[in-house]
Structures are given as structure tokens and as C-alpha cells.
Design a protein around this motif. Structure first.
Motif, PDB file in Angstrom:
ATOM      1  N   PRO A 193       0.818  -1.218   0.000  1.00 55.76           N
ATOM      2  CA  PRO A 193       0.000   0.000   0.000  1.00 55.76           C
ATOM      3  C   PRO A 193       0.848   1.263   0.000  1.00 55.76           C
ATOM      4  CG  PRO A 193      -0.018  -1.032   2.161  1.00 55.76           C
ATOM      5  CD  PRO A 193       0.649  -2.000   1.237  1.00 55.76           C
ATOM      6  N   LEU A 194       2.119   1.142   0.355  1.00 54.94           N
ATOM      7  CA  LEU A 194       3.009   2.294   0.355  1.00 54.94           C
ATOM      8  C   LEU A 194       3.675   2.515  -0.998  1.00 54.94           C
ATOM      9  CD1 LEU A 194       4.746   1.822   3.823  1.00 54.94           C
ATOM     10  CD2 LEU A 194       2.826   3.298   3.247  1.00 54.94           C
ATOM     11  N   ARG A 195       3.593   1.508  -1.877  1.00 55.69           N
ATOM     12  CA  ARG A 195       4.158   1.642  -3.221  1.00 55.69           C
ATOM     13  C   ARG A 195       3.178   1.018  -4.206  1.00 55.69           C
ATOM     14  NH1 ARG A 195      10.169  -0.695  -2.758  1.00 55.69           N
ATOM     15  NH2 ARG A 195      10.078  -0.357  -5.019  1.00 55.69           N
ATOM     16  N   PRO A 196       2.054   1.676  -4.462  1.00 63.25           N
ATOM     17  CA  PRO A 196       0.989   1.086  -5.283  1.00 63.25           C
ATOM     18  C   PRO A 196       1.476   0.745  -6.694  1.00 63.25           C
ATOM     19  CG  PRO A 196       0.251   3.110  -4.206  1.00 63.25           C
ATOM     20  CD  PRO A 196       1.715   3.033  -3.993  1.00 63.25           C
ATOM     21  N   ASP A 197       1.091  -0.432  -7.154  1.00 59.58           N
ATOM     22  CA  ASP A 197       1.409  -0.873  -8.512  1.00 59.58           C
ATOM     23  C   ASP A 197       0.247  -1.728  -9.008  1.00 59.58           C
ATOM     24  OD1 ASP A 197       2.336  -1.892 -10.879  1.00 59.58           O
ATOM     25  OD2 ASP A 197       4.252  -2.604 -10.081  1.00 59.58           O
ATOM     26  N   PRO A 198      -0.609  -1.182  -9.868  1.00 54.09           N
ATOM     27  CA  PRO A 198      -1.794  -1.925 -10.334  1.00 54.09           C
ATOM     28  C   PRO A 198      -1.456  -3.235 -11.035  1.00 54.09           C
ATOM     29  CG  PRO A 198      -1.937   0.403 -10.940  1.00 54.09           C
ATOM     30  CD  PRO A 198      -0.546   0.169 -10.441  1.00 54.09           C
ATOM     31  N   SER A 199      -0.229  -3.375 -11.528  1.00 56.77           N
ATOM     32  CA  SER A 199       0.133  -4.598 -12.246  1.00 56.77           C
ATOM     33  C   SER A 199       0.388  -5.770 -11.305  1.00 56.77           C
ATOM     34  CB  SER A 199       1.377  -4.357 -13.106  1.00 56.77           C
ATOM     35  OG  SER A 199       2.527  -4.133 -12.286  1.00 56.77           O
ATOM     36  N   VAL A 200       0.565  -5.496 -10.001  1.00 58.38           N
ATOM     37  CA  VAL A 200       0.815  -6.560  -9.026  1.00 58.38           C
ATOM     38  C   VAL A 200      -0.514  -7.071  -8.496  1.00 58.38           C
ATOM     39  CG1 VAL A 200       1.893  -7.161  -6.828  1.00 58.38           C
ATOM     40  CG2 VAL A 200       3.032  -5.552  -8.380  1.00 58.38           C
ATOM     41  N   ARG A 201      -0.821  -8.314  -8.786  1.00 58.97           N
ATOM     42  CA  ARG A 201      -2.075  -8.918  -8.333  1.00 58.97           C
ATOM     43  C   ARG A 201      -1.806  -9.850  -7.154  1.00 58.97           C
ATOM     44  NH1 ARG A 201      -6.159  -7.921 -11.709  1.00 58.97           N
ATOM     45  NH2 ARG A 201      -5.684  -7.188 -13.819  1.00 58.97           N
ATOM     46  N   GLU A 202      -2.747  -9.824  -6.217  1.00 56.62           N
ATOM     47  CA  GLU A 202      -2.599 -10.690  -5.050  1.00 56.62           C
ATOM     48  C   GLU A 202      -2.635 -12.149  -5.476  1.00 56.62           C
ATOM     49  OE1 GLU A 202      -4.381 -11.192  -0.528  1.00 56.62           O
ATOM     50  OE2 GLU A 202      -5.423  -9.949  -1.989  1.00 56.62           O
ATOM     51  N   ARG A 203      -1.715 -12.927  -4.956  1.00 58.17           N
ATOM     52  CA  ARG A 203      -1.634 -14.345  -5.312  1.00 58.17           C
ATOM     53  C   ARG A 203      -1.031 -15.126  -4.158  1.00 58.17           C
ATOM     54  NH1 ARG A 203       3.830 -15.463  -8.738  1.00 58.17           N
ATOM     55  NH2 ARG A 203       5.194 -14.067  -7.559  1.00 58.17           N
ATOM     56  N   ARG A 204      -1.310 -16.400  -4.146  1.00 58.16           N
ATOM     57  CA  ARG A 204      -0.711 -17.271  -3.147  1.00 58.16           C
ATOM     58  C   ARG A 204       0.689 -17.655  -3.608  1.00 58.16           C
ATOM     59  NH1 ARG A 204      -2.464 -23.254  -1.496  1.00 58.16           N
ATOM     60  NH2 ARG A 204      -0.906 -23.564   0.130  1.00 58.16           N
ATOM     61  N   VAL A 205       1.639 -17.656  -2.661  1.00 60.57           N
ATOM     62  CA  VAL A 205       3.030 -17.956  -2.977  1.00 60.57           C
ATOM     63  C   VAL A 205       3.580 -18.962  -1.969  1.00 60.57           C
ATOM     64  CG1 VAL A 205       3.459 -15.706  -4.037  1.00 60.57           C
ATOM     65  CG2 VAL A 205       3.850 -16.003  -1.583  1.00 60.57           C
ATOM     66  N   PRO A 206       4.671 -19.649  -2.338  1.00 58.83           N
ATOM     67  CA  PRO A 206       5.311 -20.561  -1.384  1.00 58.83           C
ATOM     68  C   PRO A 206       5.951 -19.796  -0.233  1.00 58.83           C
ATOM     69  CG  PRO A 206       5.996 -21.018  -3.650  1.00 58.83           C
ATOM     70  CD  PRO A 206       5.305 -19.685  -3.668  1.00 58.83           C
ATOM     71  N   LEU A 207       6.208 -20.517   0.841  1.00 58.37           N
ATOM     72  CA  LEU A 207       6.854 -19.952   2.024  1.00 58.37           C
ATOM     73  C   LEU A 207       8.262 -20.517   2.143  1.00 58.37           C
ATOM     74  CD1 LEU A 207       4.335 -20.006   5.017  1.00 58.37           C
ATOM     75  CD2 LEU A 207       5.726 -18.085   4.307  1.00 58.37           C
ATOM     76  N   SER A 208       9.209 -19.639   2.383  1.00 63.68           N
ATOM     77  CA  SER A 208      10.553 -20.126   2.706  1.00 63.68           C
ATOM     78  C   SER A 208      10.529 -20.660   4.138  1.00 63.68           C
ATOM     79  CB  SER A 208      11.570 -18.993   2.593  1.00 63.68           C
ATOM     80  OG  SER A 208      11.361 -18.035   3.615  1.00 63.68           O
ATOM     81  N   ALA A 209      11.488 -21.498   4.467  1.00 62.60           N
ATOM     82  CA  ALA A 209      11.560 -22.054   5.818  1.00 62.60           C
ATOM     83  C   ALA A 209      11.754 -20.947   6.845  1.00 62.60           C
ATOM     84  CB  ALA A 209      12.697 -23.072   5.903  1.00 62.60           C
TER      85      ALA A 209
END
Length: 316
Positions: A193-209
Motif C-alpha cells: 500500500p506504500l508503493r501502489p502498482d496496479p500490475s501486481v495482483r494478489e496471489r498465493r506464494v510458497p513460504l521459505s523455511a
């Protein structure tokens, strides 16, 4: 089972928790909904020790629902999450102190009762992120590039109560939100929210350990069962910038059913905390490695300030 959900007006038509309530009802459980923000509450009789197996809170920070939940807890009733734990994260100044004391990677945090006291923060700490200590849903979060910009912002901060300020953590422009539910961890990536970019869509991602271990530790430190953690992947590693009790669980597969099962499990266990959650598997999109590499260019404080001023206009 018999459950009571405390739902404030802000979430009256929200999918979370309404879909959870619908799922529990469909499974044959009795769910009563109390709207503390729009009801006359007779507090001497609001908590009936024999009426419900557990009380569940979904309210805005600073809302009246937490008072009712604390009354239920004081009567010895099961609450989801634990009422004392919720208070510990909804006060962001308190949460920062507790987290740093117990080894969580949180940024240095200043707290002030009056906005003008922010002037005492050293210039070397800028850029700053300033927000209400009892804020929620991104309310009144400001990115401040310099002491001069702070002066222009002071009138807007009046009336917000206690404020916290933290040095801005340089990051790739995306936030990671890690959700803990039913003994599993789920991570999503979304535009900052501090660096808005409409091209970035929310998505599920893997988690690092590393991030999974931090997220699990958050539950232990604050005593939460259902929660969300905002993590920034900074130049020195992951940094925890916020913790939420009973978040939206966006992008979590079949979230309503998972949360409903978790609520039932906690109700049956009398609110006892389950084992530390573990990262849930996720299929990486084509071309995306399981561990997502993060590249953050080295920047001087002046470069960071210039970037923030250009990209965010000093406020969100």
C-alpha cells in the motif's frame, strides 16, 4: 455446538466471517450473532455462562466487541482468539515491545501520545512509516520522507490518539501476508500500500523455511491461534510489520471451511493452543521456484527518500 460471533458493523456484509457462520450453521451448529457496534448491550447480562461453548470476535481495532469478549473470558468462557492475546496485538505499540523483547524481527518503534512529539525522532531514522497504534485495515498509514514532510502531515494526525512510527524497510514493492489457520500456514503476495502498482495482483506464494518459522513463532509469542502476519523481505532479511487477529484469509483455499473447522476445534479444546502451524504446500506457477528469490538494490538514504517521494507522495 453453540457459538456466539461478535461482528461489528464494518464486517456486517463481509465474506469473513459471514461465510464461516454460514458454514457452521449448515453443519448443524447453532450460531448467534451479536453486533456490539449497533446494539444496546446490557453488560450485566450480556455474557451468559451457559449459553455458548465459545465466543468468536471479528471486529475493527478499538471497537466495542473486544470489551464484550473480555467479559466472556472473565466469566471463564472460551474465546477465539484468547481475549488477552487480542489486546496484545491490537495495541501496536504494545505488540512491538512484546515482539522485540521475545526475539521477533520487528523494526525499531517509536510511540507518541501527541503528533508533535514525532519531531523528536532523529532525522537519520527517516523515511518513516507513521500510523495509529490502534489502527486497522490500513487506516491513516502515512509514509513520511523527511522531517519537513512530517510538519505538513501533523494536522492530519491530530485526533488519531497514540501513534507509532517505524523506519521504512526497503523492499521489492510487495508485501507478504502469512495466514495461520487450523495448524497450517498460507502465504500471499500483494502490492504494498506504500508503493501502489496496479500490475501486481494478489496471489498465493510458497513460504521459505525462514518466513514460516517466523510466522509460527508469532503465534507462540502473542498466544494467537487464528492470525495473519505482514512480512516485508528487507535487505537484512524478513521483518514483521503487523500482526492481525482473525484476518481476511484471502487466497487461502476453502478459507471458510478451514476457519470454521479451526473454530470448532478450539471450542472443543476450551481455547487451548494447538501445535505450532506448519507451511502448507503450494504448487509454484510455471517458471517460479519454490523458494522465491528477492533482489533488493543497494540504495543510499537519499535515494530511498527520493523514490518514496516520487512513488507514494508521502501518504497512503
Amino acid at each position: 455446538m453453540r457459538l456466539c460471533f461478535l461482528v461489528e458493523e464494518h464486517y456486517r456484509h463481509d465474506g469473513m466471517p459471514n461465510e464461516v457462520i454460514g458454514r457452521l450453521t449448515a453443519w448443524g451448529h447453532r450460531v448467534d450473532v451479536v453486533r456490539p457496534g449497533g446494539s444496546l448491550l446490557r453488560m450485566t447480562e450480556a455474557v451468559d455462562a451457559g449459553a455458548h461453548d465459545a465466543w468468536v470476535l471479528k471486529t475493527v481495532s478499538g471497537g466495542p466487541g473486544l470489551t464484550v469478549l473480555e467479559a466472556a473470558a472473565a466469566a471463564g468462557l472460551t474465546t477465539v482468539n484468547d481475549a488477552r492475546s487480542i489486546r496484545g496485538v491490537r495495541d501496536k505499540a504494545l505488540a512491538a515491545a512484546l515482539g522485540r523483547l521475545r526475539g521477533l524481527p520487528l523494526p525499531p518503534t517509536y510511540a507518541v501520545a501527541r503528533p508533535e512529539l514525532l519531531r523528536e525522532i532523529p532525522a537519520a531514522e527517516y523515511p518513516l512509516v507513521v500510523k495509529p497504534s490502534d489502527g486497522s485495515s490500513g487506516r491513516a498509514v502515512h509514509l513520511v520522507s523527511s522531517p519537513g514532510r512530517l510538519e505538513a502531515l501533523l494536522p492530519a494526525l491530530a485526533g488519531e490518539g497514540m501513534l507509532i512510527a517505524q523506519p521504512y524497510v526497503p523492499n521489492p514493492g510487495t508485501d507478504m501476508k502469512v495466514y495461520a489457520v487450523g495448524g497450517e500456514l498460507f502465504a500471499t503476495e500483494r502490492c504494498s500500500p506504500l508503493r501502489p502498482d496496479p500490475s501486481v495482483r494478489e496471489r498465493r506464494v510458497p513460504l521459505s523455511a525462514e518466513v514460516a518459522a517466523i510466522a509460527a513463532r508469532v503465534g507462540e509469542v502473542y498466544g494467537l491461534d487464528l492470525y495473519g502476519v505482514d512480512v516485508l523481505l528487507g535487505p537484512e532479511g524478513p521483518v514483521v510489520v503487523d500482526v492481525n487477529d482473525f484476518p481476511s484469509f484471502r487466497q487461502v483455499p476453502d478459507a471458510a471451511a478451514r476457519v470454521a473447522r479451526a473454530v470448532l476445534g478450539l471450542a472443543r479444546a476450551g481455547g487451548g493452543a494447538p501445535a505450532a502451524p506448519v507451511a502448507a504446500p503450494v504448487a509454484a506457477p510455471v517458471g517460479l521456484p519454490y523458494t522465491v528469490p528477492v533482489s533488493i538494490p543497494s540504495q543510499s538514504p537519499a535515494q530511498i527518500t527520493a523514490h518514496i517521494t516520487a512513488a507514494a507522495g508521502d501518504a497512503v
